[in-house]
Design an enzyme around this catalytic site. Structure first.
Site, mmCIF file in Angstrom:
data_model
loop_
_atom_site.group_PDB
_atom_site.id
_atom_site.type_symbol
_atom_site.label_atom_id
_atom_site.label_comp_id
_atom_site.label_asym_id
_atom_site.label_seq_id
_atom_site.Cartn_x
_atom_site.Cartn_y
_atom_site.Cartn_z
ATOM 1 N N ASP A 206 -10.389 -18.201 16.106
ATOM 2 C CA ASP A 206 -9.945 -19.522 16.576
ATOM 3 C C ASP A 206 -9.762 -20.476 15.380
ATOM 4 O OD1 ASP A 206 -9.582 -21.299 18.945
ATOM 5 O OD2 ASP A 206 -11.251 -22.382 18.042
ATOM 6 N N GLU A 251 -15.892 -1.719 6.740
ATOM 7 C CA GLU A 251 -17.117 -0.909 6.655
ATOM 8 C C GLU A 251 -17.333 -0.103 7.935
ATOM 9 O OE1 GLU A 251 -20.496 -3.427 6.022
ATOM 10 O OE2 GLU A 251 -19.576 -4.307 4.217
HETATM 11 C C1 NOJ Z 1 -7.588 -22.984 20.137
HETATM 12 C C2 NOJ Z 1 -8.031 -22.521 21.488
HETATM 13 O O1 NOJ Z 1 -7.116 -21.578 21.986
HETATM 14 C C3 NOJ Z 1 -8.126 -23.759 22.351
HETATM 15 O O2 NOJ Z 1 -8.336 -23.432 23.710
HETATM 16 C C4 NOJ Z 1 -9.224 -24.638 21.806
HETATM 17 O O3 NOJ Z 1 -9.256 -25.849 22.541
HETATM 18 C C5 NOJ Z 1 -9.000 -24.968 20.329
HETATM 19 N N1 NOJ Z 1 -8.603 -23.819 19.561
HETATM 20 C C6 NOJ Z 1 -10.265 -25.541 19.706
HETATM 21 O O4 NOJ Z 1 -11.240 -24.538 19.610
#
Ligand code: NOJ
Length: 524
Positions: A206, A251
């Protein structure tokens, strides 16, 4: 022959855990619920699942606010449930990718609670980004440390009682980690190993471009947040993290992989993440962002392929996710006869699957679910839900629980009588998986047939795309024995020669009516 790792051509299905299947009757999806539906995914024909965050979380941002990276939130199950899910996924011949959220934690994470309880300058605070404010325009007033905006609106800084401000690029409940602190880097390496040891096949990272911020915290000014050499995203230091993560993944046996959610400054920046010693893939959102036009599709595909070509990485394609308006609805809004959104969604699937690389599907698109646009205000949970000019914004409308069976809420999502966490539309009986499974004309059957064709062709298609001459409203390309034809226009066009394998609308002779796609074998 070179061995092709599983993810290069995989069709990956995104499971938004909270909305997939509720096994225990609390109105929210859970890990046991996913276990009970693996047959659906195997029959659909996908290769892997990507699970959105299921970690301990107050769900201020749907779980992208993690309070404990090593545990399962009780509403989603237990670590034992997770282990059982991994075993079942593998027994079904599928792979499992999980989300990892390294840019920020929840404000309920132990580290952040310790940071708030500790004084400015303490080791506890240095795991996050705390800064003094700036003098405001009027005497006695204070402004945030700089002008950075939160992606969810307002400033990216919140002031705490002792006067320091902490950074949050998203909601105020999501404080950003300080990746210049080696303790943070070490923690995430340990977290990766924790889940790799439990058998996961990969990670979806993310906000992968966000971990490092400009060390001087200079203002953004009028620049775009993601502009080249900006202060917030894609700082050069971030690549050191992924090099280290790649070593860890390597790994382990079994082609463990990582795909980054990287909103870049341009194709060149994307390629930086795909160096052979960094991430295996990044999301390419180009198809999702393109308007419904053959020229737009052609141009974004060419640019997307060009961006990854020098790296040797496989491209990735997406039409929808838990962050975007469902594409049936997007395409419907693009104009045309009523119902055109579903016809276009069928066509777009063939385009997606005919391209080289891997395809990421979002749960419910195989059922042709539309965006739910009339959720009552009180039911909405997304932090970015707001009314702008009377229009409802926010991401709840694509996160409504899946309809599995029956003719009324909860449509088999929860045990009977339980109200799901978001209300489900009263007219979804014909969209349930059960109703569609035996209907040869349903969206579900279409997805199954298209995925089956892709499987049959796996291994024989060259990665290169050969563009064929096509009339203005259409897009024709060939990959060895496969020809894909997509007509985005209103009028029929003459198809390239070949034997139809699949077509998303009835064929009239060799003419392809408007807004349809066909998938053909070539006559060569
Ligand atoms: C991207 C994620 O897909 C989204 O749902 C989220 O709100 C933001 N990143 C922040 O983590």
């Amino acid at each position: 022959m070179t061995r092709i790792p599983w993810w290069r051509n995989a069709v990956v299905y995104e499971v938004y855990v909270r909305s997939f299947t509720d096994s225990d009757g609390n109105g929210e999806g859970d890990l046991q619920g996913i276990r009970s539906r693996l047959g659906h995914l195997r029959d659909l024909g996908v290769d892997a699942l990507w699970l959105t965050p299921f970690y301990t979380s107050p769900l201020a941002d749907g779980g992208y606010d993690v309070a404990d990276y090593r545990d399962v939130d009780p509403r989603f199950g237990t670590l034992d449930d997770f282990d059982a899910l991994v075993a079942d996924v593998h027994a079904h011949g599928l792979r499992l990718i999980i989300d990892i959220v390294p840019n920020h934690s929840s404000d309920r994470h132990r580290w952040f609670r310790e940071a708030l309880a500790s004084p400015p300058g303490s080791a506890e605070r240095s795991r996050y980004i705390f800064r003094p404010g700036r003098p405001g325009e009027r005497p006695g007033e204070e402004d945030p440390p700089n002008d950075w905006p939160s992606a969810f609106g307002g400033p990216a800084w919140t002031r705490v009682d002792d006067g320091e401000w902490y950074l949050h690029l998203y909601a105020r409940e999501q404080p950003d980690f300080n990746w210049r602190n080696p303790e943070v880097a070490q923690e995430f390496e340990d977290v990766l190993r924790f889940w790799l040891d439990r058998g996961v096949d990969g990670f979806r990272i993310d906000v992968a471009a966000g971990l490092f911020k400009d060390a001087s915290f200079r203002d953004l000014g009028s620049n775009d947040r993601r502009a080249p050499n900006g202060p917030i995203y894609s700082r050069p230091e971030v690549h050191g993290v992924y090099r280290r993560w790649r070593q860890i993944l390597d790994e382990y046996d079994g082609d463990r992989m990582a795909i980054g959610e990287v909103w870049t400054n341009g194709p060149e920046d994307l390629a930086l993440y795909l160096r052979p010693d960094e991430l295996h893939q990044v999301f390419q959102f180009d198809l999702q962002l393109a308007s419904w036009s053959a020229t737009a599709f052609h141009d974004v595909i060419v640019a997307a392929l060009k961006a990854v070509a020098p790296t040797g990485a496989a491209p990735t394609w997406v039409l929808s996710s838990h962050d975007s308006i469902r594409h049936v609805t997007r395409y419907e809004r693009a104009g045309g006869l009523p119902g055109i959104g579903r016809a276009r969604a069928r066509a777009a699937l063939l385009l997606l699957l005919a391209l080289p690389g891997s395809a990421y599907l979002y749960q419910g698109e195989e059922l042709g679910l539309p965006e739910v646009t009339d959720l009552p205000d009180g039911a909405r949970q997304d932090p970015i839900y707001e009314r702008t000019n009377g229009e409802l914004a926010g991401r709840d409308g694509c996160r409504v629980p899946l309809p599995w069976s029956g003719d009324a809420e909860p449509y088999g999502f929860s045990p009977g009588g339980v109200r799901p966490w978001l209300p489900m539309p009263p007219d979804w009986a014909s969209l349930t998986a059960e109703a569609q499974a035996s209907d040869p004309s349903s969206m579900l059957t279409w997805y199954r047939d298209a995925l089956a064709q892709r499987r049959r062709l796996a291994g024989v298609l060259p990665e290169d795309v050969e563009w064929l001459d096509s009339p203005g409203t259409a897009l024709f390309f060939r990959r060895g024995p496969l020809t894909c034809a997509l007509n985005c226009g209103e009028n029929p066009v003459r198809l390239p020669p070949g034997t139809p394998l699949l077509t998303s609308a009835p064929l009239y002779g060799d003419l392809l009516p408007g807004d349809t796609a066909a998938w053909l074998t070539s006559s060569r």
